[in-house]
Design an enzyme around this catalytic site. Structure first.
Site, PDB file in Angstrom:
ATOM      1  N   ASP A 104       0.851  -1.193   0.000  1.00 33.57           N
ATOM      2  CA  ASP A 104       0.000   0.000   0.000  1.00 33.57           C
ATOM      3  C   ASP A 104       0.888   1.245   0.000  1.00 33.57           C
ATOM      4  OD1 ASP A 104      -2.134  -1.733   0.254  1.00 33.57           O
ATOM      5  OD2 ASP A 104      -2.233  -1.514   2.442  1.00 33.57           O
TER       6      ASP A 104
HETATM    7  N1  URA Z   1      -1.041  -6.006   3.891  1.00 35.85           N
HETATM    8  C1  URA Z   1      -1.590  -4.760   3.904  1.00 35.85           C
HETATM    9  O1  URA Z   1      -2.642  -4.539   4.491  1.00 35.85           O
HETATM   10  N2  URA Z   1      -0.939  -3.768   3.251  1.00 35.85           N
HETATM   11  C2  URA Z   1       0.240  -3.958   2.611  1.00 35.85           C
HETATM   12  O2  URA Z   1       0.799  -3.001   2.047  1.00 35.85           O
HETATM   13  C3  URA Z   1       0.794  -5.247   2.610  1.00 35.85           C
HETATM   14  C4  URA Z   1       0.123  -6.250   3.263  1.00 35.85           C
END
Ligand code: URA
Length: 246
Positions: A104
């Protein structure tokens, strides 16, 4: 291979652009400008060339890791932030280098890139079950009920079956170490929410047996060496069939 073809293969532009870089004296071999695009080079693992004063190895494929900062999207066409690719040398994007999986925009830490489709598939295919270790700072104190739920499995919205962490432990009252193998959308944040807590900040520390180097600054990248690739190829005992998830 001649020098123009080497530059072209490494992503330094069109053939015409690579030829121009050489004839303008911007390309060096062993520190000395080589002005001849047709200059033949004996390629070896140790071969390097310079462009505008920076030395590059000649690599058939790109394998690199980045210490991702927050505020960058894992996309070639980002919507709201810069692309993580903007943190890498531009010739990598020209070569078609992609993120190996996604983080993310607000997640930090270990992110791999490559232009090797098989390598990307081997690390991201759900069938390969590559464990990824995350550190999540949580809003509420962690407790045994939440950790048990994460280990035995939580039902995520839109999923038919519960998802269990390979490992879940509290490093401190608000710091969760969570190992997952699936790579579902927002998986860690959704799992922590389903267990009754909330992720305030998320960092990826490890993929397979490869750990983010402690010395690599946020936003910096480095090539993966043979030992790193070997670590990624190793099958983790935790991901082997029949492993007890509890
Ligand atoms: N899980 C998440 O919620 N976000 C990420 O960026 C990676 C794994």
């Amino acid at each position: 291979m001649n020098l123009e073809n080497i530059l072209f293969s490494q992503g330094f532009g069109s053939r015409r652009e690579c030829r121009a870089l050489i004839t303008q004296g911007r390309v060096t071999l062993a520190g000395i400008a080589c002005l001849n695009p047709a200059h033949e080079v004996e390629l070896s693992d140790a071969f390097t060339f310079g462009v505008d004063g920076r030395v590059w190895p000649c690599r058939e494929r790109v394998y690199v890791l980045l210490n991702k900062p927050a505020g960058y999207e894992c996309s070639r066409e980002p919507q709201h932030h810069l692309s993580v690719l903007s943190l890498l040398p531009p010739q990598f994007a020209t070569r078609g280098v992609q993120c190996v999986g996604r983080l993310d925009q607000d997640t930090t830490g270990l992110l791999l890139f490559s232009d090797d489709g098989q390598f990307i598939h081997a690390l991201t295919s759900p069938k390969r079950k590559v464990p990824k270790v995350y550190l999540a700072r949580t809003r509420h104190p962690l407790d045994a009920t939440q950790l048990d739920a994460l280990r035995t499995g939580v039902l995520l919205h839109g999923e038919a079956k519960p998802v269990a962490a390979l490992a879940a432990q509290a490093r401190s009252e608000h710091l969760l170490e969570l190992t997952v193998q699936e790579g579902k959308y927002h998986q860690v944040k959704r799992m922590v929410a389903a267990a009754g807590n909330r992720v305030e900040a998320l960092h990826r520390e490890q993929i397979g047996q490869l750990t983010l180097p402690a010395t690599l600054a946020e936003g910096a990248w480095q090539w993966l060496d043979a030992a790193d690739l070997e670590r990624l190829a190793q099958r983790s005992p935790a991901a082997a069939p029949g492993h007890d998830l509890a």
